[in-house]
Design an enzyme around this catalytic site. Structure first.
Site, PDB file in Angstrom:
ATOM      1  CD  GLU A   1      13.425   2.527  10.653  1.00  0.00           C
ATOM      2  OE1 GLU A   1      12.980   3.210  11.605  1.00  0.00           O
ATOM      3  OE2 GLU A   1      14.068   3.030   9.705  1.00  0.00           O
TER       4      GLU A   1
ATOM      5  CD  GLU B   1      17.873   5.334  11.841  1.00  0.00           C
ATOM      6  OE1 GLU B   1      18.232   6.329  11.176  1.00  0.00           O
ATOM      7  OE2 GLU B   1      17.494   4.274  11.322  1.00  0.00           O
TER       8      GLU B   1
END
Length: 562
Positions: free
Chosen positions: A366, A231
């Protein structure tokens, strides 16, 4: 019926009175009054009867909406997905917590994990940027799971749930061997996340620690897919590190060079951004990071990354959570509005893929119901299955090739509990793996309530009842009325295998699941139970309120499944 008889009788009497009333001008005033009253009585009963019929008709129509839903022709394939479509993830922080060794050493955990193969096992997440590989380090025996009982494991994982940040930790050669040997033992492929926070003074990524892992993998002839960071569009918010898509693309150029110096091909995926936050029509100019820990410019970051990328990546990767684990409710987990966000979020990502790296697979590396470790008492309960199953259906239909469930073990959105007991979403995932094939089919519903959501694939090759041409319909009813699904457009001589999953006690927040009325559980640590269907001879099946399941249509003779 009584009202109908009374009205018919009144009609006959009033007709007689009416003739008498019209023809006999010398009729007695008292009789005239009686005739008028009879007429009023008739009119009252007549209009009352019309109202009753209208109410009953409306009620019947409402019931039909909730119980009758025609499945139109299952016509044509939409696309094919990867055989690894449903995959799983683990956090390397389990090693820091001393919980990993016990999990991978458990025969029960291995049996459960192997049941979800073939799949990718992603070892990554935020903790990856705090991981250092030291092959000469010694395992800290005090942190090995053999010394922790069930209550200790639950306490440790719940404490990590509340932490705002990770701390640096080391994995040893023994830890690395545990990871790779476990993945091989459960017939999965490792997707490993490398630390992107190693930097040299000029700001470039420092691959020296990663090279040690790569060299060991090459020496042992391991097939591993690599990630870099986690991220990156939220680095500024979470860590105060101003990081751009252009910078990330340069890092991947470096990773590509390192991989090609070690392996014959560079298997790497990225950039693992967070979900798109706003629909395309909304103005996000000048958007800033928000309180949820997600950057509002994740799409802008992705476009910058792709426009600057000079190397090929194995897949374009991103992450997705619907809800905040600290604030979500049961209603959020069965909300159509919650589910529907994927209908515009996925196309945002796939459209950018098509624009810059057309043909590259899109992976959700994810994903789960709620970020922040999951929602207490919800993300690991029966109710979580609605979001999970709908995500699988939408992702397969809209262009995602792999979906890695966060997480296999650990935190409150796990598939396997602290004591290695399978949780509701594990059984749902197992049923999906056994029944749902790679070919996605188009299914059209008519006269259906919005609370009914269905998807269709060819049946999984190798299923117990597999026959060429069979199809599987799966989905859910989030409404409060039973939905009856009528099949059309398939061969008329067929039976249906029903795999209906329902909560056992405690309703939507149950930890236990029933398959066709029988509780699902492990008989021993060595083998998984058979999933036994209920045979339905008719051309329809019913989905009770707030339940989900799978229905295999036998002898459907769908051409795209032959």
């Amino acid at each position: 019926m009584i009202i109908v008889i009374q009205i018919i009788s009144s009609c006959l009497r009033v007709s007689v009175y009416k003739v008498s009333f019209l023809r006999d001008e010398a009729i007695n005033p008292l009789e005239r009054h009686r005739d008028i009253m009879k007429l009023y009585e008739f009119l009252f009963k007549f209009f009352f009867f019309i109202l009753v019929l209208g109410y009953q008709s409306n009620a019947k129509d409402a019931a039909l909406v909730g119980r009758s839903s025609a499945v139109g022709e299952i016509s044509g394939m939409i696309r094919d997905v990867s055989p690894y479509f449903l995959s799983v993830a683990l956090s390397p922080y389990l090693i820091h917590d001393g919980l990993f060794h016990g999990f991978v050493s458990s025969q029960r955990a291995r049996t459960l994990t192997r049941g979800l193969a073939p799949a990718l096992l992603r070892m990554g997440g935020s903790a990856a940027n705090f991981l250092t590989f030291d092959p000469d380090a010694v395992v800290d025996e005090a942190r090995i799971d053999d010394y922790w009982n069930f209550d200790d494991r639950e306490l440790i994982l719940n404490e990590e749930y509340e932490k705002a940040a990770f701390e640096n930790f080391t994995i040893t050669q023994a830890d690395w061997r545990n990871i790779t040997e476990f993945v091989e033992a459960v017939n999965m492929i490792l997707l490993f996340d490398l630390n992107q926070f190693f930097r040299v003074p000029n700001g470039d990524w420092d691959p020296s620690n990663a090279k040690m892992l790569l060299d060991d993998a090459n020496d042992r002839d391991l097939s591993i897919i690599w990630q870099l960071g986690n991220e990156p569009n939220s680095y500024n918010y979470n860590y105060g590190y101003n990081f751009t898509g252009e910078r990330d693309a340069r890092d991947f150029g470096q990773l590509n060079d390192v991989l090609r110096n070690v392996f014959s091909e560079a298997l790497m995926v990225g950039p693992d951004i967070t979900r798109p936050k706003f629909k395309p029509q909304q103005d996000t100019q000048g958007a800033v990071e928000d309180e949820e820990g997600y950057c509002r410019d994740s799409v802008q970051f992705l476009e910058e990354f792709l426009s600057e990328l000079t190397v090929n990546i194995t897949a374009l990767s991103w992450h997705h959570y619907y809800l905040d684990g600290h604030t979500s409710t049961v209603d959020d987990f069965i909300s159509l509005e919650t589910m529907d966000v994927l209908t515009w979020q996925i196309p945002i990502v796939t459209n950018l893929r098509d624009q810059y790296i057309s043909g590259t697979p899109v992976w959700l590396t994810e994903t789960s119901s709620a970020f922040g470790g999951g929602a207490e008492g919800l993300s690991n309960r029966y109710v979580a299955g609605f979001l999970w199953l709908d995500k699988l259906g939408l992702a397969a239909s809209l262009g995602v090739d792999m979906v890695a469930r966060q997480t296999l073990f650990g935190k409150r959105y796990a598939l396997i509990d602290y004591d290695y007991t399978p949780l509701p979403d594990y059984w749902l995932s197992l049923a999906y793996k056994r029944l749902v094939g790679e070919r996605v089919l188009n299914i059209t519903l008519s006269n259906n309530p919005s609370s009914l959501r269905l998807y269709s694939h060819c049946q999984q090759f190798g299923s117990a009842s597999f026959e060429p041409g069979n199809v599987v319909v799966y989905g859910m009813n989030v409404g409060n009325i039973t939905s009856s699904v009528v099949l059309a457009g398939v061969h008329s001589n067929h039976t249906i295998e029903q795999y209906l999953l329902e909560p056992m006690g405690q309703g939507l927040v149950s930890r236990d699941v029933m398959l066709n009325g029988e509780m699902l559980e492990l008989a021993n640590d060595e083998e998984l139970p058979e999933l036994m269907p209920l045979l339905l001879p008719q051309q329809e099946f019913e989905i009770p309120p707030t339940t989900f399941g799978f229905w295999v249509i036998k002898q459907a003779h769908v051409a795209d499944c032959i």
